[in-house]
Design a protein around this motif. Structure first.
Motif, PDB file in Angstrom:
ATOM      1  N   CYS A   1      15.895  77.816 105.960  1.00 47.68           N
ATOM      2  CA  CYS A   1      16.443  79.141 105.664  1.00 47.68           C
ATOM      3  C   CYS A   1      17.968  78.993 105.539  1.00 47.68           C
TER       4      CYS A   1
ATOM      5  N   LEU B   1       8.868  83.498 105.471  1.00 42.92           N
ATOM      6  CA  LEU B   1       8.316  82.805 104.309  1.00 42.92           C
ATOM      7  C   LEU B   1       6.834  82.626 104.564  1.00 42.92           C
TER       8      LEU B   1
ATOM      9  N   TYR C   1       4.318  80.957  97.480  1.00 45.71           N
ATOM     10  CA  TYR C   1       5.352  81.243  98.474  1.00 45.71           C
ATOM     11  C   TYR C   1       5.839  82.676  98.284  1.00 45.71           C
TER      12      TYR C   1
ATOM     13  N   LEU D   1      13.517  77.613  96.771  1.00 50.06           N
ATOM     14  CA  LEU D   1      12.245  78.287  96.490  1.00 50.06           C
ATOM     15  C   LEU D   1      12.477  79.737  96.064  1.00 50.06           C
TER      16      LEU D   1
ATOM     17  N   GLY E   1      15.374  74.351 110.160  1.00 52.62           N
ATOM     18  CA  GLY E   1      14.149  74.103 109.409  1.00 52.62           C
ATOM     19  C   GLY E   1      12.895  74.193 110.257  1.00 52.62           C
TER      20      GLY E   1
ATOM     21  N   PRO F   1      16.887  69.128  99.618  1.00 54.47           N
ATOM     22  CA  PRO F   1      16.250  70.458  99.576  1.00 54.47           C
ATOM     23  C   PRO F   1      16.205  71.008  98.155  1.00 54.47           C
TER      24      PRO F   1
ATOM     25  N   TRP G   1      15.351  80.412 100.729  1.00 52.73           N
ATOM     26  CA  TRP G   1      14.462  79.462 101.381  1.00 52.73           C
ATOM     27  C   TRP G   1      14.433  78.209 100.518  1.00 52.73           C
ATOM     28  N   TYR G   2      14.619  77.072 101.180  1.00 51.97           N
ATOM     29  CA  TYR G   2      14.559  75.774 100.530  1.00 51.97           C
ATOM     30  C   TYR G   2      13.383  74.989 101.083  1.00 51.97           C
ATOM     31  N   LYS G   3      12.799  74.147 100.246  1.00 55.43           N
ATOM     32  CA  LYS G   3      11.765  73.205 100.669  1.00 55.43           C
ATOM     33  C   LYS G   3      12.359  71.808 100.583  1.00 55.43           C
TER      34      LYS G   3
ATOM     35  N   SER H   1       9.690  70.241 105.162  1.00 56.75           N
ATOM     36  CA  SER H   1      10.537  71.072 106.014  1.00 56.75           C
ATOM     37  C   SER H   1      11.022  72.254 105.181  1.00 56.75           C
ATOM     38  N   TYR H   2      10.976  73.441 105.759  1.00 55.35           N
ATOM     39  CA  TYR H   2      11.404  74.656 105.051  1.00 55.35           C
ATOM     40  C   TYR H   2      12.657  75.189 105.738  1.00 55.35           C
TER      41      TYR H   2
ATOM     42  N   ASP I   1       2.269  70.988 100.367  1.00 58.83           N
ATOM     43  CA  ASP I   1       3.167  71.924 101.055  1.00 58.83           C
ATOM     44  C   ASP I   1       3.768  71.305 102.312  1.00 58.83           C
TER      45      ASP I   1
END
Lengths: 113, 113
Positions: A90, A75, A62, A47, A106, A44, A35-37, A87-88, A84
């Motif tokens: 995968c 997540l 997280y 995480l 995202g 990105p 998982w990236y933020k 955009s998250y 927070d």
């Protein structure tokens, strides 16, 4: 068709509340899932990373889960903060010579005071 | 904070101009990547390199070219920019190995008029 599908596309939550983002993938053979933020206007940032044998991984507020049998990950963000908002993404890696990455589109999270 | 840099961060340019997007990393990573990202869409790999003098095209067809003369430098060039090239371009790098994290630069947002 994208091999990594994320839901919801976007969500709005109040500061202090929790939320859960979903990721379904069809990438095979599976190597790992990250998982990236991504903050607005930035690249990105990783995480968490989980391999086939791991079903949960935490990084502060997280917590990521992985069910390799159903090819699903989530997540969970606990006690959300304004920072927070992002955009998250995968990202699933296939087990191959190149360890090719497949990206979801995202989920955009907006945290409001 | 990852030691990977991109310049310029923002670029507005007219159709037909030649442009070069710069990417440098000081982490000694052999593997470097260029991605294209449109709003609300997943990242698409357009070029990658596994070391000096090694470059390959990615999954997404692109009219851009890249070079890798030095380990730390991976510039992307558009010989003749068109409005269809308007997008965000992200550079990334990583060490070899399945579990190694891919670090992203801050991105270049390109607008071709």
């Amino acid at each position: 068709k994208n091999q990594v599908e994320q839901s919801p596309q976007s969500l709005i939550i109040l500061e202090g509340k929790n939320c859960t983002l979903q990721c379904n993938y069809t990438v095979s053979p599976f190597s790992n899932l990250r998982w990236y933020k991504q903050d607005t206007g930035r690249g990105p940032v990783s995480l968490t990373i989980m391999t086939f044998s791991e079903n949960t991984k935490s990084n502060g507020r997280y917590t990521a889960t992985l069910d390799a049998d159903t090819k699903q990950s989530s997540l969970h963000i606990t006690a959300s903060q304004l920072s927070d908002s992002a955009s998250y993404i995968c990202v699933v890696s296939a087990y191959s010579n190149d360890y090719k990455l497949s990206f979801g589109a995202g989920t955009t999270v907006t945290v409001r005071a | 904070e990852a030691d990977i840099y991109q310049t310029p961060r923002y670029l507005v340019i007219g159709t037909g101009k030649k442009i070069t997007l710069e990417c440098s990393q000081t982490m000694g990573h052999d593997k470097m990547y260029w991605y294209q990202q449109d709003p609300g869409m997943e990242l698409h790999l357009i070029h990658y390199s596994y070391g000096v003098n090694s470059t390959e095209k990615g999954d997404l067809s692109s009219e851009s070219t890249v070079s890798r003369i030095r380990t730390e430098h991976f510039p992307l060039t558009l010989e003749s920019a068109r409005p269809s090239h308007t997008s965000q371009y992200l550079c990334a790098s990583r060490l070899a190995g399945a579990q190694e994290t891919q670090y992203f630069g801050p991105g270049t947002r390109l607008l071709v008029l």
